[in-house]
Each structure stands twice: as C-alpha cells, then as structure tokens.
Design a protein around this motif. Structure first.
Motif, PDB file in Angstrom:
ATOM      1  N   PRO A 283       3.336 -20.076  68.497  1.00 32.63           N
ATOM      2  CA  PRO A 283       3.943 -18.779  68.166  1.00 32.63           C
ATOM      3  C   PRO A 283       4.482 -18.795  66.736  1.00 32.63           C
ATOM      4  CG  PRO A 283       4.755 -19.628  70.267  1.00 32.63           C
ATOM      5  CD  PRO A 283       4.016 -20.744  69.609  1.00 32.63           C
ATOM      6  N   SER A 284       4.466 -17.651  66.109  1.00 34.79           N
ATOM      7  CA  SER A 284       4.883 -17.585  64.703  1.00 34.79           C
ATOM      8  C   SER A 284       6.396 -17.607  64.544  1.00 34.79           C
ATOM      9  CB  SER A 284       4.320 -16.319  64.053  1.00 34.79           C
ATOM     10  OG  SER A 284       4.776 -15.161  64.745  1.00 34.79           O
ATOM     11  N   GLU A 285       7.144 -17.290  65.600  1.00 32.32           N
ATOM     12  CA  GLU A 285       8.599 -17.207  65.481  1.00 32.32           C
ATOM     13  C   GLU A 285       9.223 -18.583  65.281  1.00 32.32           C
ATOM     14  OE1 GLU A 285       7.113 -13.679  67.654  1.00 32.32           O
ATOM     15  OE2 GLU A 285       6.771 -15.837  67.726  1.00 32.32           O
ATOM     16  N   LYS A 286      10.147 -18.666  64.348  1.00 32.26           N
ATOM     17  CA  LYS A 286      10.842 -19.920  64.094  1.00 32.26           C
ATOM     18  C   LYS A 286      11.682 -20.311  65.304  1.00 32.26           C
ATOM     19  CE  LYS A 286      14.447 -22.086  61.333  1.00 32.26           C
ATOM     20  NZ  LYS A 286      15.311 -22.385  62.469  1.00 32.26           N
ATOM     21  N   GLY A 287      11.647 -21.584  65.665  1.00 37.33           N
ATOM     22  CA  GLY A 287      12.426 -22.090  66.778  1.00 37.33           C
ATOM     23  C   GLY A 287      11.761 -21.921  68.126  1.00 37.33           C
ATOM     24  N   VAL A 289       9.105 -23.325  69.034  1.00 33.14           N
ATOM     25  CA  VAL A 289       8.634 -24.663  69.370  1.00 33.14           C
ATOM     26  C   VAL A 289       9.584 -25.655  68.712  1.00 33.14           C
ATOM     27  CG1 VAL A 289       6.704 -26.278  69.268  1.00 33.14           C
ATOM     28  CG2 VAL A 289       6.257 -23.835  69.431  1.00 33.14           C
ATOM     29  N   SER A 290       9.982 -26.664  69.433  1.00 31.83           N
ATOM     30  CA  SER A 290      10.938 -27.626  68.888  1.00 31.83           C
ATOM     31  C   SER A 290      10.336 -28.389  67.717  1.00 31.83           C
ATOM     32  CB  SER A 290      11.373 -28.614  69.980  1.00 31.83           C
ATOM     33  OG  SER A 290      10.291 -29.440  70.375  1.00 31.83           O
ATOM     34  N   CYS A 291      11.190 -28.767  66.793  1.00 37.27           N
ATOM     35  CA  CYS A 291      10.742 -29.534  65.629  1.00 37.27           C
ATOM     36  C   CYS A 291      10.200 -30.888  66.057  1.00 37.27           C
ATOM     37  CB  CYS A 291      11.898 -29.702  64.647  1.00 37.27           C
ATOM     38  SG  CYS A 291      11.422 -30.364  63.033  1.00 37.27           S
ATOM     39  N   SER A 292      10.764 -31.451  67.117  1.00 36.00           N
ATOM     40  CA  SER A 292      10.287 -32.744  67.612  1.00 36.00           C
ATOM     41  C   SER A 292       8.842 -32.647  68.069  1.00 36.00           C
ATOM     42  CB  SER A 292      11.191 -33.211  68.767  1.00 36.00           C
ATOM     43  OG  SER A 292      10.690 -34.403  69.340  1.00 36.00           O
ATOM     44  N   PHE A 293       8.499 -31.584  68.792  1.00 35.03           N
ATOM     45  CA  PHE A 293       7.120 -31.404  69.263  1.00 35.03           C
ATOM     46  C   PHE A 293       6.177 -31.165  68.090  1.00 35.03           C
ATOM     47  CE2 PHE A 293       3.833 -28.397  70.985  1.00 35.03           C
ATOM     48  CZ  PHE A 293       3.115 -29.353  71.672  1.00 35.03           C
ATOM     49  N   LEU A 294       6.616 -30.400  67.104  1.00 30.48           N
ATOM     50  CA  LEU A 294       5.784 -30.167  65.923  1.00 30.48           C
ATOM     51  C   LEU A 294       5.506 -31.473  65.178  1.00 30.48           C
ATOM     52  CD1 LEU A 294       7.430 -26.901  64.541  1.00 30.48           C
ATOM     53  CD2 LEU A 294       5.194 -27.104  65.645  1.00 30.48           C
ATOM     54  N   LEU A 295       6.510 -32.330  65.096  1.00 26.73           N
ATOM     55  CA  LEU A 295       6.326 -33.606  64.407  1.00 26.73           C
ATOM     56  C   LEU A 295       5.396 -34.528  65.189  1.00 26.73           C
ATOM     57  CD1 LEU A 295       9.940 -34.137  63.081  1.00 26.73           C
ATOM     58  CD2 LEU A 295       7.875 -34.204  61.678  1.00 26.73           C
ATOM     59  N   ARG A 316       4.136 -26.782  56.982  1.00 29.82           N
ATOM     60  CA  ARG A 316       4.874 -25.551  56.679  1.00 29.82           C
ATOM     61  C   ARG A 316       5.795 -25.171  57.829  1.00 29.82           C
ATOM     62  NH1 ARG A 316       1.585 -20.890  53.900  1.00 29.82           N
ATOM     63  NH2 ARG A 316       1.823 -22.439  52.251  1.00 29.82           N
ATOM     64  N   ARG A 317       5.320 -25.301  59.059  1.00 31.65           N
ATOM     65  CA  ARG A 317       6.163 -24.956  60.197  1.00 31.65           C
ATOM     66  C   ARG A 317       7.348 -25.909  60.312  1.00 31.65           C
ATOM     67  NH1 ARG A 317       4.569 -21.743  64.440  1.00 31.65           N
ATOM     68  NH2 ARG A 317       6.691 -22.227  65.086  1.00 31.65           N
ATOM     69  N   ILE A 318       7.088 -27.204  60.152  1.00 32.18           N
ATOM     70  CA  ILE A 318       8.171 -28.187  60.250  1.00 32.18           C
ATOM     71  C   ILE A 318       9.164 -27.992  59.118  1.00 32.18           C
ATOM     72  CG2 ILE A 318       8.717 -30.647  60.207  1.00 32.18           C
ATOM     73  CD1 ILE A 318       5.906 -31.104  61.422  1.00 32.18           C
ATOM     74  N   GLN A 321      12.039 -25.593  59.687  1.00 35.30           N
ATOM     75  CA  GLN A 321      13.106 -25.940  60.626  1.00 35.30           C
ATOM     76  C   GLN A 321      13.391 -27.441  60.600  1.00 35.30           C
ATOM     77  OE1 GLN A 321      10.305 -24.251  63.828  1.00 35.30           O
ATOM     78  NE2 GLN A 321      11.394 -25.798  64.997  1.00 35.30           N
ATOM     79  N   LEU A 322      13.305 -28.010  59.422  1.00 34.99           N
ATOM     80  CA  LEU A 322      13.469 -29.456  59.271  1.00 34.99           C
ATOM     81  C   LEU A 322      14.857 -29.918  59.670  1.00 34.99           C
ATOM     82  CD1 LEU A 322      12.058 -32.050  58.357  1.00 34.99           C
ATOM     83  CD2 LEU A 322      12.883 -31.607  56.035  1.00 34.99           C
ATOM     84  N   GLU A 323      15.845 -29.031  59.596  1.00 35.53           N
ATOM     85  CA  GLU A 323      17.208 -29.430  59.952  1.00 35.53           C
ATOM     86  C   GLU A 323      17.335 -29.817  61.418  1.00 35.53           C
ATOM     87  OE1 GLU A 323      17.038 -24.921  60.422  1.00 35.53           O
ATOM     88  OE2 GLU A 323      16.245 -26.456  59.074  1.00 35.53           O
ATOM     89  N   GLU A 324      16.341 -29.439  62.244  1.00 33.02           N
ATOM     90  CA  GLU A 324      16.383 -29.767  63.669  1.00 33.02           C
ATOM     91  C   GLU A 324      15.805 -31.150  63.973  1.00 33.02           C
ATOM     92  OE1 GLU A 324      14.251 -26.739  65.678  1.00 33.02           O
ATOM     93  OE2 GLU A 324      15.326 -25.087  64.736  1.00 33.02           O
ATOM     94  N   ALA A 325      15.176 -31.772  62.998  1.00 31.87           N
ATOM     95  CA  ALA A 325      14.485 -33.044  63.231  1.00 31.87           C
ATOM     96  C   ALA A 325      15.485 -34.188  63.369  1.00 31.87           C
ATOM     97  CB  ALA A 325      13.516 -33.332  62.091  1.00 31.87           C
TER      98      ALA A 325
END
Length: 634
Positions: A283-287, A289-295, A316-318, A321-325
């Motif tokens: 999904p395009s909306e920030k948050g 998907v968790s940053c952990s899953f994206l990583l 770009r997605r990570i 929202q890098l502050e969540e990593a």
C-alpha cells in the motif's frame, strides 16, 4: 461445504484394471471413447442426446468407418469426462468446490448446452456456482485453488475472475456483516477465546477482527493471491494497515525464512517472485507496512538479486519511515566475497534517502513513485523523527564499528550524514567512536583526529565524561576538551560570587592555579605531537588534578591547593608539567579555542556547528557568567 447432487440412478460404472471403464447394463455398448489412457465402453444414445461435441465426433467416426473415438484434450481428463457421462446416463453425480471446476470445463468442452437439451449440465453447474459456491467464503477459496490445473479453460470461462470478485467482495464487507466461518489463529481476541468478562450477566457478541480474511488467503498461489489483493485494493473498503498485515502474513507463510533473516536453501525463483509481488502490492500509505518487514524484504531482494526498480522502491519506502527501524533490522549481511561483515553502503543509502526527504518535504510537493508510476504528496518529517534517526545511526555505528575491516571513511560518511539533525546528547556517538578505536588500534593520529571531530564534547553526559577522561584510546586533545567543558558547566552552575573571574584579559593564566606562566613551567617543544597523542595514565591523572584545582577556585590559598595536589612522585610531577605546558601553549590555545571562519550559508558538519571545542569561539566562552552563552545547535 455446499454440494449439489445430480441424477437419481445408482452408479453403474465398473472397471477392468486401470485403463478400462464400462457401464454394467443388459444392453451391449455401441461406442468406444479413448480419453487419455482410459478406454470407455459406452452407448451412443445417452451421450448424443446431451453433448453437441459427441454428436460431431460420432458423425466423423461413421464417415471414416471407425469404431473408436479418441479425445486427448478433455479438461480434467478421464475423471471429469466420466462425471459428464454419468450425468448423461442419469446416474448420481455429487458436485462440490473441489470437483465442480473440472466438471464445468469438461461440460463446456463437450458442448452440453441448453441448445442441445433443456436443463443441461452447463446450466445446472452455473446455477450451483452463483447460488452456493461463490456465496461461501471457504468454498470460494477452494474453488479458486482448483482452477490452477484447469487453465486456460477456467480463465476463458470467467470462472477465475468471478471467483476473485466474490472473494474480494466478502473481504471488503463490514465486519458486523461477517456471518460465515473463517480461520483466525494469528492474534486471538479475548472475546473469541471466551475470556472476556460478561456484561450485566450476559456475554457480549463476539467481535470479528478487521483482518479476519488474512489467513485463509494465504492458501492461494502467488499469482491468484496477487489478483485477489489487487481487487481488494481497487474496491477501497479495506484499510491500508489491514492490507499490509495480509502481505506480511502471506510472505511469512510462503517464505518462513524471511522472518528468520536468512534465505539459505530456498527455491530462488519462487522466493524472487514472492518478493517482487509483495513489493508491487505494498500500500502507498506510510506506516501501512512496518519498517521491519520492509527491511526484511530489502534484505531478501539484495540476496536474491532483484532488479534495481524493486530495490529502489524499497529504499524509498524505508527512507520515509526510517525512524521506526531498529539496529537489528539494519544489520544486513554483506554479500559473499566482500571483506566487510555488514552492508554499510545500503544503510547509507537509506539514511541519505531519509535526509533527502527531510530536506525536500517543504520544497518538493510531489514524490514520483518509480515502481507503480503514481504520485503522492510528500510528508513533513518532524524534528523528533530526525532525532530518532540520528540516535539509530549512532547505535548502528557502535555495532558495525566492531568489524575490523570497516574503513574509517564509511564510518565518517555515515556519521556525517545525520550531522544536521539536532541531538541533545552525543553519548551514542561517543560509544560508537570508542568501539571503532578499540577495534582498530592501528589507525594513525590523523585518523583519530578525524573521527573524534564528529563528537561534540559539550554534549556528553556526566557518565560519558567520566568514562572519556579515563579512556586511554582517546587523543589528549579530546580529553582536555572534555575536562574543560566539565569546568565550564561547573562554573556556570555555581553562584556569581563563587565563580572564578575569567573575564579579564586573555593573558591571565586561568588554567594555571599553581605556578606562573613562563617561570615555573617547562613547555614541551613537540606540542602538536603531544596534543594528538594518546595520554598516559599519569597524564590523565595530572589533567584531573588540574581540573580539581580549578574547581577549588582561584582564591584558594597555596596550602589548600597543595592539599588537593598531595604528594607527587617524579613521574607524576613530570606529567603535570607536561600537561601544564600543553595547556598553556599559545599554539594549543589557537587550535583549541579559535574557530575556523565559515562562509555564510555554508553547510557544515556537526563538529563545526555544534559548539565543540574545535570550533568554539574563545571570546564567547570567557564572557561573564551572567551573560547568556551562545551554543550553536548541531
């Protein structure tokens, strides 16, 4: 599970071995049909009355004087063909979600239409699908799974698209209208476990979770799953968070190694297809998907060799929202063949992406997505998020700095990438620097000087200062700076009456509580080397002694200072004289207190803008305590 029973006559089919099927009746058969490797001995009349295709095949066989008809491409093979033949004979046929797709495709192949006979098999199956199968949740999923072996027939007959639409429609309904059974073992609600306390003596109605459909869809093949999720997203009734949870659940179910951080022993082709599909469906909306899953997806994409488009989209997605990593998420193993343990370059890309988005959030109104070719408004990144990323980078550097093959240039580049973000404390950065110096004892004095410039000594906590002044890995320059700022903090926190007068001329020997400048001090000639060198334990002790005497106040008597100093050995006196010489060296003062002139508007690193001793203005520092001291923010 819903089912439909057709016919009323008992099943009269019998077998001879595995390759012969016949109808046990008093009438002898008058036609032979070979379907695949199975030979059917049948009667013409029941089949010709309901199958347009059989009418044509029998006509051709009669013209060619053949006793046997061969059909090799019946969808569903001999099993599906036999179900259609039983329907022609009026025998009992039971259809359900598992076999109805094969029966429908075979009936289409045999042209069992209403034009041949009213109430034919095609019509009856279509009624069963619309009235029963597509109205059931689990029946629809089973039906969709069975279509995989019957392509392209199931696709051409719109069976796949109709089923996908039915599934997506059910997943999009309000949870209060969900009345069918579903599988949900991920995070049981208290009400579902029967642990919710009754209200007024009556149990509340069970609450259906918003992601009730997620687990059942995990049974689908990747291509079918992709189409279902895209249809759900198109309807726009399911939240982006729920779609994100569905993608995460599917990825971990289909590729369990993804959650473990390693992809050893997996089918590379299937894993690659899964990762690319997950990225496409994000999904395009920030948050959402968790940053952990994206990583984890990024780690898999790098390991599997996904294309640049997929990798860039994830970065770009990570970055947004890098502050969540977490640090563990960022510890991506370097590719085989490299000498470093971790992939620092990828993390640097992520940090740079965050910095770019932070800088352009207010100047660039649109962000173009290279992967799905859509545009989205940029979000504003808060100062709190910037501070969290800076802290994250400090912690990450502390971990990767233990790698003896990590170049100093990569350490400095990564640290400087967040130098423009405000951090109230530099304890994390100090820890990272200390870890690097410990793991790389062979670096030169100049390299130690470069890495220590990253740190603002004035932003170290009391505990960090206490550790630093006893740290024999730090250059003497840094230790003196830390001790000086300890004294500055002590004097500014005390009352004006108790504060030593440091506002007189620059020639006043404020750092020499005992002895006079030029008479009792033997200044070392090799001041620069001593200043950048590593202090000995005696020199550290002497430095702490000088600071203790400063704190005793300039008005203290010689006897008081002698009590602070205590008896000294020859080595201690030599170290003290050396320290005093370094502290009072004119060259040292010019390097310690006079900041470099910077062009107006120039972007400087934290070591030049944060008020560190290497860049502070001495005239500002020695201003009176009652005056507000300027402290540039990093």
């Amino acid at each position: 599970m819903k089912f439909m029973k057709l016919g009323s006559k008992p099943d009269a089919f019998q077998s001879e071995g595995d390759s012969i099927r016949y109808v046990a009746t008093e009438l002898s058969n008058d036609m032979v049909v070979l379907v695949g490797d199975v030979k059917f001995y049948l009667h013409k009349f029941p089949l010709l009355s309901k199958s347009g295709r059989m009418q044509k095949l029998v006509a051709i066989a009669n013209e060619e004087n053949k006793d046997e008809i061969t059909i090799q491409d019946v969808p569903g093979g001999p099993v599906a063909f036999e179900m259609c033949v039983k329907f022609c004979y009026g025998m009992i046929v039971t259809l359900n979600a598992y076999n109805v797709v094969a029966a429908r495709c075979a009936a289409e192949f045999l042209e069992m239409y209403e034009t041949v006979e009213k109430g034919n098999l095609v019509y009856k199956i279509d009624v069963f699908l619309t009235s029963s199968v597509f109205r059931g949740w689990k029946d629809s999923i089973i039906f969709l799974q069975t279509t995989r072996s019957l392509l392209p027939w199931a696709e051409d007959l719109k069976l796949v698209s109709h089923c996908i639409e039915a599934i997506a429609s059910k997943a999009s309904v309000e949870t209060s209208k969900v009345e069918w059974s579903y599988t949900y073992n991920r995070k049981k609600l208290l009400s579902e476990n029967g642990q919710e306390s009754p209200w007024n003596g009556m149990r509340k109605q069970q609450v259906v979770p918003k992601d009730w459909w997620v687990e059942d869809l995990c049974e689908l093949d990747i291509e079918l799953y992709k189409r279902v999720i895209m249809t759900i997203k198109t309807k726009g009734k399911v939240s982006a968070d729920t779609v994100g949870e569905a993608l995460k659940a599917y990825a971990y179910r289909r590729l369990p190694e993804l959650s473990k951080g390693t992809l050893q022993g997996v089918d590379a082709a299937k894993a690659l297809s899964l990762v690319e599909t997950m990225v496409l469906l994000l999904p395009s909306e920030k948050g959402s998907v968790s940053c952990s899953f994206l990583l984890r997806l990024l780690r898999a994409a790098i390991s599997l060799g996904c294309g640049d488009t997929v990798r860039r989209h994830l970065i770009r997605r990570i970055g947004s929202q890098l502050e969540e990593a977490s640090v563990s998420d960022l510890l991506i193993r370097a590719s085989a063949g490299g000498n470093m343990k971790y992939d620092v370059d990828t993390v640097l890309e992520l940090v740079k992406e965050f910095v770019v988005q932070a800088m352009t959030a207010h100047t660039d109104p649109l962000l173009e997505n290279d992967y799905d070719d859509i545009k989205k408004p940029r979000r504003s990144i808060s100062d709190a998020s910037k501070g969290m990323v800076a802290k994250l980078v400090d912690s990450y550097l502390a971990e990767v700095s233990q790698d003896p093959n990590l170049p100093l240039s990569k350490f400095i580049t990564l640290a400087e990438s967040v130098s423009g973000f405000y951090r109230p404390s530099h304890d994390g950065l100090y820890r990272a620097i200390d870890m690097y110096l410990k793991a790389h004892p062979g670096i030169s004095k100049g390299e130690k000087k470069r890495i220590c410039r990253l740190m603002d000594c004035e932003k170290l906590s009391a505990d960090a200062c206490s550790h630093a002044v006893q740290n024999e890995r730090l250059p003497l320059r840094v230790v003196v700076q830390i001790l000086f700022f300890e004294q500055v903090k002590a004097t500014t926190s005390s009352s004006i009456a108790a504060t030593p007068d440091i506002s007189s001329g620059p020639t006043r020997p404020m750092m020499l509580p005992s002895g006079s400048l030029g008479s009792s001090i033997s200044v070392t000639t090799n001041t620069e080397d001593d200043w950048d060198g590593i202090p000995t334990s005696d020199e550290l002790k002497a430095l702490r002694g000088e600071i203790a005497m400063l704190r005793a106040g300039e008005g203290s008597s010689r006897s008081t200072r002698g009590e602070i100093q205590g008896p000294r050995s020859d080595a201690e006196r030599a170290a003290a004289n050396k320290v005093r010489g370094l502290l009072m060296s004119k060259k040292m003062f010019s390097r310690l207190w006079s900041g470099k002139e910077k062009p107006e508007g120039e972007n400087v690193s934290s070591s030049d803008t944060s008020g560190s001793p290497g860049s502070s203005n001495f005239e500002e520092i020695r201003s009176t305590p009652s005056r507000s001291r300027r402290r540039p923010l990093s």
